[in-house]
Design an enzyme around this catalytic site. Structure first.
Site: not given
Ligand code: 13P
Length: 261
Positions: A13-15, A101, A103, A173, A179, A219, A240-241
């Site tokens: 997930n590149w957000k 998601h 976010e 999640e 994050g 994470s 993600g990251g």
């Protein structure tokens, strides 16, 4: 290798990261580092909307890869400035979409009812939705993690048709692990994934529940992926990251390839 009724899915997930010029270099490096496609293991990329077609093209040569949007609207078209619909995503050649998601739930007012409508729009457009569920730290500390997650699940996916359950995947999640560098322990993840699978068995059937991949997100990194993926009900990772760096993401995919049994 024993027969798994469901795939392992490693998803990026590149957000809100990367532009079109980053895509070529990312996949050159990823292709160098990533294991060759193998049966039962899928890799998925969720880039920002402007990059969907570019990523669809960049992964076309990989038999294990698919692309998806990070969200979609519940209507197919209309006066919804700034929104993107499920048929628009499908028209880029993408096969998947994230729904709900955390976010989006946290910052954009995504309710369970909206998730429910978006998920149906995705299915109607021929996409495979990945429904994201997860509790906040306050909810976990109050002992409500399981009830929150199972409520998000049942509100979004009750009464789907058999063929629709087969196109569904779930990402658990925990919001407090996204994050933050804090990861759920493999035991905590397994416990929630088992509860999710139990709920899927009641909502659909035990046979269908066994076919639905339940990914863990929050994470995930090269250093903790293997431990998480070793749990029987952890069917992959939504990253993600660590998905922004091709070598890290390839290393997480390698952990899925090296998963025993
Ligand atoms: P991080 O891997 O950066 O914690 O993000 C997880 C996530 O939200 C993936 O959808």
């Amino acid at each position: 290798m024993s027969e798994r009724p469901r795939p392992l899915v490693i998803a990026a997930n590149w957000k809100m990261h990367k532009t079109a010029e980053d895509v070529g270099p990312f996949f050159q490096a990823f292709d160098r580092e990533a294991p060759a496609p193998a049966g039962g293991i899928e890799v998925a990329f969720f880039p920002p909307f402007p990059l969907l077609s570019v990523v669809v093209g960049a992964v076309a040569h990989r038999a294990d890869a698919s692309t998806g949007g990070q969200d979609c609207h519940w209507e197919d078209e209309g006066p919804w400035t700034g929104e993107v619909s499920a048929p628009m995503i499908a028209a880029t050649g993408a096969e998947r979409v994230l729904i709900g998601h955390s976010e989006r739930r946290l910052h954009f007012g995504e309710t369970d009812e909206r998730c429910r409508r978006k998920l149906r729009a995705a299915l109607a457009a021929g996409l495979s939705p990945m429904l994201c569920v997860g509790e906040t730290l306050e909810e976990r500390d109050a002992g409500r993690a399981r009830s929150v997650v199972l409520s998000q699940l049942s509100k979004a996916i009750d009464d789907l048709a058999r063929a629709e359950y087969r196109r569904l995947s779930i990402a658990y999640e925990p919001v407090w692990a996204i994050g933050t560098g804090r990861t759920a322990s493999p035991e905590d993840a397994q416990e929630m994934h088992e509860a999710i699978r139990g709920a899927l068995a009641s909502l659909a059937t035990p046979e269908l529940a066994a076919e639905i991949a339940v990914l863990y997100g929050g994470s995930v990194k090269p250093g903790n992926a293997a431990d998480l993926l070793a749990r029987p009900d952890v069917d992959g990772a939504l990253v993600g990251g660590a998905s922004l760096a091709p070598a890290d993401f390839a290393s997480i995919l390698r952990a899925a390839h090296e998963r025993p049994g």
